[in-house]
Scaffold this motif. Structure first.
Motif, PDB file in Angstrom:
ATOM      1  N   ALA A  17       0.754  -1.095   0.054  1.00  0.00           N
ATOM      2  CA  ALA A  17      -0.212   0.053  -0.046  1.00  0.00           C
ATOM      3  C   ALA A  17       0.939   1.283  -0.085  1.00  0.00           C
ATOM      4  CB  ALA A  17      -0.762   0.060   1.213  1.00  0.00           C
ATOM      5  N   MET A  18       2.185   1.060   0.299  1.00  0.00           N
ATOM      6  CA  MET A  18       3.146   2.358   0.606  1.00  0.00           C
ATOM      7  C   MET A  18       3.941   2.198  -0.919  1.00  0.00           C
ATOM      8  SD  MET A  18       1.665   3.769   3.040  1.00  0.00           S
ATOM      9  CE  MET A  18       0.388   3.473   4.202  1.00  0.00           C
ATOM     10  N   ALA A  19       4.733   1.074  -1.133  1.00  0.00           N
ATOM     11  CA  ALA A  19       6.014   1.204  -1.753  1.00  0.00           C
ATOM     12  C   ALA A  19       5.683   1.261  -3.323  1.00  0.00           C
ATOM     13  CB  ALA A  19       6.565  -0.253  -1.473  1.00  0.00           C
ATOM     14  N   HIS A  20       4.518   0.913  -3.964  1.00  0.00           N
ATOM     15  CA  HIS A  20       4.379   0.842  -5.371  1.00  0.00           C
ATOM     16  C   HIS A  20       3.747   2.270  -5.803  1.00  0.00           C
ATOM     17  CE1 HIS A  20       4.309  -3.666  -4.469  1.00  0.00           C
ATOM     18  NE2 HIS A  20       5.382  -3.273  -4.325  1.00  0.00           N
ATOM     19  N   LEU A  21       3.386   2.212  -7.114  1.00  0.00           N
ATOM     20  CA  LEU A  21       2.586   3.142  -7.582  1.00  0.00           C
ATOM     21  C   LEU A  21       1.497   2.918  -7.226  1.00  0.00           C
ATOM     22  CD1 LEU A  21       3.735   3.005 -11.526  1.00  0.00           C
ATOM     23  CD2 LEU A  21       4.507   4.636  -9.654  1.00  0.00           C
ATOM     24  N   THR A  22       0.334   4.149  -6.819  1.00  0.00           N
ATOM     25  CA  THR A  22      -1.025   4.071  -6.363  1.00  0.00           C
ATOM     26  C   THR A  22      -1.702   5.038  -7.160  1.00  0.00           C
ATOM     27  OG1 THR A  22      -0.286   3.074  -4.101  1.00  0.00           O
ATOM     28  CG2 THR A  22      -2.504   4.283  -4.318  1.00  0.00           C
ATOM     29  N   GLU A  28     -18.248   3.516 -12.185  1.00  0.00           N
ATOM     30  CA  GLU A  28     -19.575   4.362 -12.129  1.00  0.00           C
ATOM     31  C   GLU A  28     -20.067   4.702 -10.983  1.00  0.00           C
ATOM     32  OE1 GLU A  28     -20.837   6.180 -14.791  1.00  0.00           O
ATOM     33  OE2 GLU A  28     -19.213   5.557 -16.019  1.00  0.00           O
ATOM     34  N   GLN A  29     -20.127   3.633  -9.961  1.00  0.00           N
ATOM     35  CA  GLN A  29     -20.817   3.407  -8.710  1.00  0.00           C
ATOM     36  C   GLN A  29     -19.733   3.447  -7.493  1.00  0.00           C
ATOM     37  OE1 GLN A  29     -23.245   0.105  -9.257  1.00  0.00           O
ATOM     38  NE2 GLN A  29     -25.123   1.376  -9.801  1.00  0.00           N
ATOM     39  N   SER A  30     -18.469   3.295  -7.785  1.00  0.00           N
ATOM     40  CA  SER A  30     -17.594   3.224  -6.701  1.00  0.00           C
ATOM     41  C   SER A  30     -16.233   3.367  -7.099  1.00  0.00           C
ATOM     42  CB  SER A  30     -17.725   1.932  -5.821  1.00  0.00           C
ATOM     43  OG  SER A  30     -17.255   0.746  -6.706  1.00  0.00           O
ATOM     44  N   MET A  31     -15.359   3.444  -6.155  1.00  0.00           N
ATOM     45  CA  MET A  31     -13.778   3.657  -6.713  1.00  0.00           C
ATOM     46  C   MET A  31     -12.886   2.970  -5.846  1.00  0.00           C
ATOM     47  SD  MET A  31     -12.458   7.288  -4.820  1.00  0.00           S
ATOM     48  CE  MET A  31     -10.747   6.418  -4.762  1.00  0.00           C
ATOM     49  N   GLY A  32     -11.749   2.582  -6.099  1.00  0.00           N
ATOM     50  CA  GLY A  32     -10.853   1.747  -5.394  1.00  0.00           C
ATOM     51  C   GLY A  32      -9.372   2.397  -5.528  1.00  0.00           C
ATOM     52  N   LEU A  33      -8.592   2.066  -4.647  1.00  0.00           N
ATOM     53  CA  LEU A  33      -7.213   2.477  -4.822  1.00  0.00           C
ATOM     54  C   LEU A  33      -6.234   1.421  -4.955  1.00  0.00           C
ATOM     55  CD1 LEU A  33      -6.859   4.700  -1.504  1.00  0.00           C
ATOM     56  CD2 LEU A  33      -7.192   5.476  -3.914  1.00  0.00           C
ATOM     57  N   SER A  34      -5.686   1.466  -6.202  1.00  0.00           N
ATOM     58  CA  SER A  34      -5.011   0.154  -6.998  1.00  0.00           C
ATOM     59  C   SER A  34      -3.659   0.523  -6.712  1.00  0.00           C
ATOM     60  CB  SER A  34      -5.421   0.047  -8.376  1.00  0.00           C
ATOM     61  OG  SER A  34      -6.623  -0.328  -8.647  1.00  0.00           O
ATOM     62  N   THR A  35      -2.635  -0.581  -6.787  1.00  0.00           N
ATOM     63  CA  THR A  35      -1.394  -0.366  -6.497  1.00  0.00           C
ATOM     64  C   THR A  35      -0.807  -1.479  -7.054  1.00  0.00           C
ATOM     65  OG1 THR A  35      -1.462   0.537  -4.072  1.00  0.00           O
ATOM     66  CG2 THR A  35       0.434  -0.590  -4.582  1.00  0.00           C
ATOM     67  N   GLY A  36       0.438  -1.174  -7.767  1.00  0.00           N
ATOM     68  CA  GLY A  36       1.301  -2.121  -8.774  1.00  0.00           C
ATOM     69  C   GLY A  36       2.389  -1.105  -9.277  1.00  0.00           C
ATOM     70  N   HIS A  37       3.240  -2.121  -9.679  1.00  0.00           N
ATOM     71  CA  HIS A  37       4.705  -1.618 -10.275  1.00  0.00           C
ATOM     72  C   HIS A  37       4.600  -0.975 -11.567  1.00  0.00           C
ATOM     73  CE1 HIS A  37       6.629  -4.165  -7.088  1.00  0.00           C
ATOM     74  NE2 HIS A  37       7.450  -3.120  -7.093  1.00  0.00           N
ATOM     75  N   ASN A  38       3.466  -1.525 -12.224  1.00  0.00           N
ATOM     76  CA  ASN A  38       3.373  -1.126 -13.846  1.00  0.00           C
ATOM     77  C   ASN A  38       2.026  -0.600 -14.180  1.00  0.00           C
ATOM     78  OD1 ASN A  38       6.200  -1.936 -14.839  1.00  0.00           O
ATOM     79  ND2 ASN A  38       5.403  -3.828 -14.029  1.00  0.00           N
ATOM     80  N   PHE A  39       1.765   0.674 -14.098  1.00  0.00           N
ATOM     81  CA  PHE A  39       0.391   1.102 -14.264  1.00  0.00           C
ATOM     82  C   PHE A  39      -0.090   0.683 -15.761  1.00  0.00           C
ATOM     83  CE2 PHE A  39      -2.246   4.329 -16.359  1.00  0.00           C
ATOM     84  CZ  PHE A  39      -3.287   4.347 -15.617  1.00  0.00           C
ATOM     85  N   PRO A  40      -1.181   0.418 -16.007  1.00  0.00           N
ATOM     86  CA  PRO A  40      -2.523   0.137 -15.082  1.00  0.00           C
ATOM     87  C   PRO A  40      -2.811  -1.358 -14.520  1.00  0.00           C
ATOM     88  CG  PRO A  40      -3.168  -0.117 -17.222  1.00  0.00           C
ATOM     89  CD  PRO A  40      -1.728   0.013 -17.405  1.00  0.00           C
ATOM     90  N   SER A  41      -1.734  -1.978 -14.357  1.00  0.00           N
ATOM     91  CA  SER A  41      -1.870  -3.421 -14.055  1.00  0.00           C
ATOM     92  C   SER A  41      -1.711  -3.423 -12.498  1.00  0.00           C
ATOM     93  CB  SER A  41      -0.633  -4.442 -14.395  1.00  0.00           C
ATOM     94  OG  SER A  41      -0.639  -4.359 -16.087  1.00  0.00           O
ATOM     95  N   LYS A  42      -2.916  -3.585 -11.980  1.00  0.00           N
ATOM     96  CA  LYS A  42      -2.961  -3.358 -10.094  1.00  0.00           C
ATOM     97  C   LYS A  42      -2.415  -4.792  -9.841  1.00  0.00           C
ATOM     98  CE  LYS A  42      -7.585  -4.296  -9.687  1.00  0.00           C
ATOM     99  NZ  LYS A  42      -8.858  -3.975  -9.107  1.00  0.00           N
ATOM    100  N   GLU A  43      -1.663  -4.666  -8.776  1.00  0.00           N
ATOM    101  CA  GLU A  43      -1.143  -5.984  -7.968  1.00  0.00           C
ATOM    102  C   GLU A  43      -2.090  -6.235  -6.636  1.00  0.00           C
ATOM    103  OE1 GLU A  43       3.052  -5.758  -7.520  1.00  0.00           O
ATOM    104  OE2 GLU A  43       3.492  -5.087  -9.727  1.00  0.00           O
TER     105      GLU A  43
END
Length: 231
Positions: A17-22, A28-43
């Motif tokens: 949650a701290m170390a990678h791209l976020t 449309e109805q909700s949002m999330g916070l995605s984290t991964g080394h290579n946007f847009p591929s969330k880990e």
């Protein structure tokens, strides 16, 4: 209260949650916070326990906060917002000097700070993340002088600037994560804090930066990101 992450910065369970791209993953109805080394591929999806606040504005620029609990991985909004800013909780990170130098090198922090970290006996950093759906209008309802933000100006809506403490950040390294390129495209802001894009993305991309300063024997840093939609 500051959460503490010890030396296993790059591999601990809490660190993703701290170390990678976020970035904000807005539906449309909700949002999330995605984290991964290579946007847009969330880990991983950042859970509510790591989130300090999510503030949004609707089409009329009225502000509302999104609620979440510690088990949340999506945050439901009453209507799709025009923009949101998500702030993750601050962590105290402890690394070896070599790990700290690598962390700074990956975000193009100044060579003077990197050399100082390498020559130190330990590395401690207060660190938090801020993610935006879009650049923030200066003096708009989501504008916050106390943090770094990607902003736009009323008289220059096509350009993006980096501001902090109500002032532009000049010579600030900014990276463009564009899925069509294999590497991060780095540039620096000009004297007015204006971001120079090395290319204009034709698909969704991520603009990111790490704002760092010395704080006694420690460092204080803020990761900042914003989604860029194609023109």
């Amino acid at each position: 209260m500051i959460k503490k992450l010890i030396a296993l910065y790059f591999i601990s369970a809490a660190a993703p949650a701290m170390a990678h791209l976020t970035w904000i993953d807005a539906g449309e109805q909700s949002m999330g916070l995605s984290t991964g080394h290579n946007f847009p591929s969330k880990e991983i999806t950042v859970k509510g326990e790591y989130v300090q606040s999510i503030r949004c504005v609707d089409a009329n620029q009225s502000v509302f906060n999104l609620s979440f609990d510690t088990k949340s991985i999506r945050y439901i909004y009453p209507q799709k917002p025009a923009n949101c800013v998500a702030r993750l909780k601050t962590s105290l990170i402890e690394l070896s000097p070599s790990q700290g130098a690598q962390h700074f090198e990956e975000s193009k922090v100044s060579k003077n700070l990197i050399d100082k970290v390498r020559g130190s006996k330990k590395f401690e950093e207060e660190y938090f993340k801020l993610a935006q759906i879009k650049p923030i209008q200066i003096d708009g309802p989501l504008y916050n002088v106390d943090v770094a933000q990607f902003v736009i100006k009323a008289n220059d809506p096509e350009s993006i600037y980096v501001y902090r403490n109500g002032k532009p950040l000049s010579k600030q390294p900014v990276g463009l994560e564009y899925p069509e390129t294999p590497v991060t495209l780095w540039s620096e802001t000009d004297a007015d804090g204006k971001v120079k894009l090395l290319l204009q993305p034709t698909s969704k991309a991520l603009l990111r930066t790490l704002v760092t300063e010395e704080n006694g024997q420690q460092y204080k840093s803020q990761f900042l990101s914003v989604i860029l939609d194609p023109k």
